[in-house]
Scaffold this motif. Structure first.
Motif, short mmCIF file in Angstrom:
data_model
loop_
_atom_site.label_atom_id
_atom_site.label_comp_id
_atom_site.label_asym_id
_atom_site.label_seq_id
_atom_site.Cartn_x
_atom_site.Cartn_y
_atom_site.Cartn_z
N UNK A 181 0.84 -1.20 0.00
CA UNK A 181 0.00 0.00 0.00
C UNK A 181 0.87 1.25 0.00
N UNK A 182 0.24 2.38 -0.33
CA UNK A 182 0.83 3.70 -0.13
C UNK A 182 -0.33 4.66 0.19
N UNK A 183 -0.08 5.94 0.15
CA UNK A 183 -1.13 6.89 0.49
C UNK A 183 -2.26 6.94 -0.51
N UNK A 184 -2.07 6.35 -1.68
CA UNK A 184 -3.08 6.42 -2.73
C UNK A 184 -3.98 5.19 -2.78
N UNK A 185 -3.47 4.04 -2.27
CA UNK A 185 -4.32 2.86 -2.35
C UNK A 185 -3.55 1.57 -2.02
N UNK A 186 -4.13 0.46 -2.49
CA UNK A 186 -3.66 -0.87 -2.13
C UNK A 186 -3.48 -1.74 -3.36
N UNK A 187 -2.71 -2.81 -3.20
CA UNK A 187 -2.62 -3.84 -4.23
C UNK A 187 -2.16 -5.14 -3.55
N UNK A 188 -2.43 -6.26 -4.21
CA UNK A 188 -2.04 -7.57 -3.69
C UNK A 188 -1.87 -8.54 -4.85
N UNK A 189 -0.97 -9.49 -4.66
CA UNK A 189 -0.77 -10.56 -5.63
C UNK A 189 -0.43 -11.83 -4.88
N UNK A 190 -0.61 -12.98 -5.53
CA UNK A 190 -0.44 -14.27 -4.84
C UNK A 190 0.25 -15.29 -5.74
N UNK A 191 0.95 -16.23 -5.11
CA UNK A 191 1.51 -17.40 -5.77
C UNK A 191 1.25 -18.62 -4.90
N UNK A 192 1.16 -19.78 -5.52
CA UNK A 192 0.96 -21.03 -4.78
C UNK A 192 2.29 -21.76 -4.65
N UNK A 193 2.54 -22.25 -3.43
CA UNK A 193 3.74 -23.04 -3.14
C UNK A 193 3.27 -24.45 -2.79
N UNK A 194 3.75 -25.42 -3.54
CA UNK A 194 3.36 -26.82 -3.33
C UNK A 194 4.46 -27.54 -2.56
N UNK A 195 4.10 -28.09 -1.40
CA UNK A 195 5.05 -28.78 -0.54
C UNK A 195 4.67 -30.25 -0.47
#
Length: 583
Positions: free
Chosen positions: A201-215
């Motif tokens: 995040x910053x003062x303007x907004x948010x973001x998110x991303x994801x990855x899958x880890x297989x164990x």
């Protein structure tokens, strides 16, 4: 007639009893069958057609579910304003529409799907699955990479944050574990598929991303058998285990004898060819390696030449090692050809690593311990001796060349080494030999920053009245004993631990110390008078303590130091009493 009627009544009664008994049974069987035929409900995944947008916006969510669903529920949670909402329904059509940001919420949204069937339930939660912002410019962009996305447990993964325009960072490793480090390393200890999320995040907004880890579950590691053989003296052959992932050893020396030691020494009764088998094991399996060893007996007096006695020639064995099977073995030389006693059987040159050997007659060796590691250019090398068979616990140095797998041997001797011409000065705690690799490797041309870690029993210092600051590790080189820079590193209840710096190894060494009385005299000669008196008093106190722990004859020794004192004192006392009574 009465008998017929009675018989009929009896038959009807029996029929009713049988019917009542059968009906419940039919019902139970039917119920069990229904339960068995119903599959458990399982959420395979769910999707959303719009996961990033400017609030408010509407998204369509669809669940991929296996099994008969009776009811379902979607939950939406916005942690920025701690607000949640839901959508519920019945049947296998697990889908809904949701308007994100309709109550002024923005940022990241967690989405959870819950399904219930006739035989259980299931749920799936995705953190920061949907991102909604009020602004359209100046927003951060989440991005990261992982050092590994799959592997066996325990799996260590390093994550690198490649985000832009971000001022805050929050990582999710699955559902519960988090980190605010920019580039964290996380260990996945259990099998499963983990959704790793980076939220910025910053003062303007948010973001998110994801990855899958297989164990995956822990990989079964099988042992891999391997060994080297080298000669010491006579027909003594030192076997060095080079196996991988082994915790059990079973040697067959080819002459009807066996051993379960990891690195055994075996004495052959006569020269000849012997097929040596090594079977190693661990909890997952076994592995076999075998080689043919040719032991040649020759007459030599080389071991006696240093001591000046060449009248009795010892039997010296020359060992040639060659593989005799295709069995798995790592680190095997596979070379043939003879070599002289005390040199490597691999046929390598004098500046290489290898197994090496000892020119010390084994009759003068009390105990020894071996350690093996791989030596590469520019890397620090550590030989560890955990069995505490000798005073040496570790040997460290930096290698100037790559020589591969190398063996270090530390020998604790019964007496002074036959390779030296005179004993060192001062009291000797132990004589030790250190051999690293083949002859000629462990010199200043090939190694640097060499240190030897060793320990001394406190009881020896007390018994010999040794000043611990005088303990020195000495190396025999250039036909003389050379004292090395020795530093006290620590102590426990039983031992003092020291570190010695040495320009080279593969030499005879001695651990020595000066008596405390000598140290006290030096202080008296060069120190101040008050300091000298204090030192002498301390040394006398220490000496008294040592004597009290040695034997009950301490008082006899003290009597010898002050003869006649008690007699004079007694005579004077009698004289005083006599004069007093005369008055």
């Amino acid at each position: 007639m009465k008998k017929s009627f009675s018989s009929m009544i009896l038959l009807v009664t029996l029929f009713l009893q049988v019917t009542l008994a059968i009906i419940p049974s039919i019902g139970v069987v039917s119920a069990v069958g229904n339960v068995t035929s119903s599959d458990n409900v399982t959420i395979n995944d769910f999707t959303c057609n719009i996961t990033h947008g400017t609030v408010p916006f509407e998204s369509r969510l669809n669940g991929n579910v296996t099994g008969q669903v009776t009811r379902w529920k979607w939950e939406f949670y916005n942690p920025q304003i701690d607000h949640w909402s839901y959508s519920a329904g019945n049947g296998n059509f697990v889908t809904t529409s949701h308007e994100f940001g309709r109550v002024g919420a923005y940022g990241v949204f967690n989405v959870t799907l819950i399904v219930v069937g006739s035989n259980g339930s299931d749920s799936l939660k995705k953190i920061d699955y949907v991102v909604g912002n009020k602004n359209t410019t100046g927003l951060p962009t989440a991005n990261f990479s992982a050092s590994s996305t799959s592997g066996y447990a325990p799996l260590n993964v390093t994550f690198t944050d490649n985000s832009k325009n971000a001022t805050t960072t929050l990582w999710y490793f699955g559902l519960t574990n988090t980190s605010k480090e920019k580039n964290p390393t996380y260990t996945f200890t259990s099998p499963g598929t983990y959704r790793v999320v980076l939220e910025v995040s910053n003062g303007r907004g948010w973001d998110a991303t994801a990855q899958e880890i297989t164990v995956q579950g822990q990989q079964k590691v099988l042992p891999e058998a391997g060994f080297d053989a080298d000669t010491f003296n006579g027909l003594d052959v030192q076997f060095v285990d080079t196996s991988q992932n082994a915790n059990g050893w079973n040697w067959d020396f080819g002459d009807g004898t066996n051993s379960t030691e990891q690195n055994p020494t075996h004495i052959y009764s006569q020269a000849g060819n012997y097929t040596v088998n090594l079977i190693v094991n661990n909890e997952n399996g076994t592995s076999l390696a075998n080689k043919t060893i040719n032991v040649e007996e020759v007459s030599s007096s080389s071991d006696e030449s240093d001591s000046g006695d060449s009248s009795n020639g010892d039997s010296v064995g020359t060992v040639t090692v060659s593989d005799s099977s295709d069995s798995s073995s790592s680190g095997s030389s596979g070379n043939s050809g003879s070599s002289s006693s005390g040199s490597s059987s691999s046929g390598s040159s004098g500046s290489s690593g290898g197994t090496g050997g000892s020119p010390e007659p084994q009759s003068n060796v009390a105990t020894k311990e071996l350690s093996q590691t791989s030596i590469t250019y520019g890397n620090s090398v550590n030989f560890n001796f955990p069995q505490n068979a000798t005073p040496v616990t570790n040997i460290n140095f930096d290698s100037k060349k790559t020589v591969g797998k190398t063996t270090a041997i530390v020998e604790m001797l019964k007496n002074q080494s036959t390779l030296v011409s005179e004993p060192p000065s001062d009291e000797v705690y132990k004589f030790v030999n250190i051999w690293v690799g083949n002859s000629g490797f462990a010199t200043s041309d090939n190694i640097e920053n060499a240190t030897v870690y060793f320990k001394i029993e406190k009881s020896w210092l007390q018994d010999k009245n040794i000043d611990k600051s005088s303990v020195t590790f000495k190396r025999y080189n250039d036909s003389k004993w050379n004292p090395l820079q020795t530093t006290l590193a620590g102590e426990d209840n039983e031992y003092l631990y020291f570190i010695a710096e040495t320009p080279g190894l593969s030499s005879p060494f001695a651990i020595t110390g000066k008596t405390a009385s000598n140290a006290a005299m030096n202080e008296t000669k060069y120190g101040t008078q008050s300091g000298s008196n204090s030192s002498l008093e301390n040394n006398a106190s220490n000496a008294t303590n040592v004597k009290q722990t040695q034997s009950p004859t301490t008082s006899e020794n003290e009597d010898k130091k002050s003869p006649g004192f008690e007699s004079v004192f007694g005579i004077v006392s009698l004289l005083v009493v006599f004069l007093y009574k005369r008055k």
